[in-house]
Design a protein around this motif. Structure first.
Motif, PDB file in Angstrom:
ATOM      1  N   LEU A  90      11.070  -2.114  -3.370  1.00 56.47           N
ATOM      2  CA  LEU A  90      10.940  -3.496  -3.848  1.00 56.47           C
ATOM      3  C   LEU A  90      11.415  -3.643  -5.295  1.00 56.47           C
ATOM      4  O   LEU A  90      11.882  -4.710  -5.692  1.00 56.47           O
ATOM      5  CB  LEU A  90       9.497  -3.973  -3.710  1.00 56.47           C
ATOM      6  N   MET A  91      11.311  -2.588  -6.087  1.00 51.56           N
ATOM      7  CA  MET A  91      11.790  -2.617  -7.474  1.00 51.56           C
ATOM      8  C   MET A  91      13.305  -2.487  -7.556  1.00 51.56           C
ATOM      9  O   MET A  91      13.923  -2.912  -8.527  1.00 51.56           O
ATOM     10  CB  MET A  91      11.158  -1.471  -8.277  1.00 51.56           C
ATOM     11  N   GLY A  92      13.905  -1.863  -6.554  1.00 54.16           N
ATOM     12  CA  GLY A  92      15.333  -1.565  -6.589  1.00 54.16           C
ATOM     13  C   GLY A  92      16.203  -2.806  -6.624  1.00 54.16           C
ATOM     14  O   GLY A  92      15.904  -3.811  -5.993  1.00 54.16           O
ATOM     15  N   ARG A  93      17.304  -2.709  -7.339  1.00 57.33           N
ATOM     16  CA  ARG A  93      18.265  -3.808  -7.464  1.00 57.33           C
ATOM     17  C   ARG A  93      19.526  -3.562  -6.641  1.00 57.33           C
ATOM     18  O   ARG A  93      20.397  -4.416  -6.580  1.00 57.33           O
ATOM     19  CB  ARG A  93      18.670  -3.975  -8.931  1.00 57.33           C
ATOM     20  N   GLY A  94      19.633  -2.376  -6.072  1.00 59.18           N
ATOM     21  CA  GLY A  94      20.874  -1.990  -5.410  1.00 59.18           C
ATOM     22  C   GLY A  94      21.083  -2.642  -4.063  1.00 59.18           C
ATOM     23  O   GLY A  94      20.150  -3.099  -3.411  1.00 59.18           O
ATOM     24  N   GLU A  95      22.348  -2.642  -3.640  1.00 60.57           N
ATOM     25  CA  GLU A  95      22.705  -3.094  -2.305  1.00 60.57           C
ATOM     26  C   GLU A  95      22.325  -2.042  -1.279  1.00 60.57           C
ATOM     27  O   GLU A  95      22.129  -2.344  -0.111  1.00 60.57           O
ATOM     28  CB  GLU A  95      24.199  -3.357  -2.224  1.00 60.57           C
ATOM     29  N   ILE A  96      22.258  -0.804  -1.730  1.00 61.07           N
ATOM     30  CA  ILE A  96      21.873   0.314  -0.878  1.00 61.07           C
ATOM     31  C   ILE A  96      20.669   0.969  -1.515  1.00 61.07           C
ATOM     32  O   ILE A  96      20.625   1.160  -2.729  1.00 61.07           O
ATOM     33  CB  ILE A  96      23.029   1.329  -0.739  1.00 61.07           C
ATOM     34  N   LEU A  97      19.679   1.295  -0.699  1.00 59.84           N
ATOM     35  CA  LEU A  97      18.463   1.939  -1.184  1.00 59.84           C
ATOM     36  C   LEU A  97      18.375   3.342  -0.622  1.00 59.84           C
ATOM     37  O   LEU A  97      18.719   3.576   0.530  1.00 59.84           O
ATOM     38  CB  LEU A  97      17.229   1.151  -0.738  1.00 59.84           C
TER      39      LEU A  97
END
Length: 158
Positions: A90-97
C-alpha cells in the motif's frame, strides 16, 4: 507505536516502470544490510525500496535508519508477515510491486533479468518467481493492489 520515514520521488527518471520492492523485516539485523545493498546495486534502474519493520526487538531499526533518505521505511507493532507485506504494498508507488525477504539478497542482475526478460512472458497481474533458487518476488499490478488487500496463504506470506 508507528514511525515512518518517507523519501522524495525517485531521482532517476527512466521510461522503465518503477518497481516498489517491499522487504518485511522482523529481527533481521543480521541480514537486512546485505539485502538493502543488493537492491541498491541492481542493474534495473528504477527501483524504490521500502522496508517494513514488524516490531523488531533487535537492531533492525538501526540498520534501516542507516539508509535513511535512500530507502523508505515503516516501523509498526508486530502484526505478522503477511500484513506487514500488505502494508508495504500500500505504501509502494511503483507500477510493479515486489516482495523480497530480509535474508534473501538478489544478484546484481536479478530484477533486470526478471522484469526485462521474463516478466513480459508471464501474466501481468501476479507472478511468484524463483530466481537462482530463491523465492524472490511477488509482483502485482498497481490496479490490483489499490483495489483489494492481498490475501495471505496459511504458512506463507504470499
Amino acid at each position: 507505536m508507528t514511525e515512518r520515514r518517507e523519501m522524495g520521488q525517485n531521482e532517476k527518471s527512466w521510461e522503465l516502470p518503477l518497481v516498489s520492492v517491499i522487504t518485511p523485516a522482523y529481527n533481521a539485523e543480521r541480514y537486512l544490510e546485505e539485502v538493502i545493498e543488493s537492491l541498491q546495486a541492481q542493474d534495473y534502474p528504477n527501483v524504490e525500496h521500502i522496508v517494513t519493520d514488524d516490531g523488531s526487538k533487535d537492531g533492525t531499526l538501526s540498520v534501516t535508519k542507516k539508509y535513511d533518505g535512500e530507502i523508505r521505511w515503516d516501523l509498526h507493532e508486530n502484526m505478522d508477515e503477511a500484513r506487514t507485506v500488505n502494508k508495504g504494498f500500500l505504501m509502494g508507488r511503483g507500477e510493479i510491486l515486489a516482495s523480497i525477504n530480509a535474508d534473501d539478497p538478489l544478484p546484481t542482475e536479478g530484477l533486470d533479468d526478471l522484469l526485462i526478460r521474463r516478466f513480459p512472458l508471464l501474466p501481468p497481474d501476479m507472478l511468484v518467481e524463483k530466481l537462482r533458487g530463491y523465492d524472490v518476488l511477488l509482483l502485482l499490478s498497481s490496479f490490483e493492489r489499490r483495489h483489494r488487500e492481498i490475501p495471505a496463504r496459511r504458512g506463507h506470506p504470499c
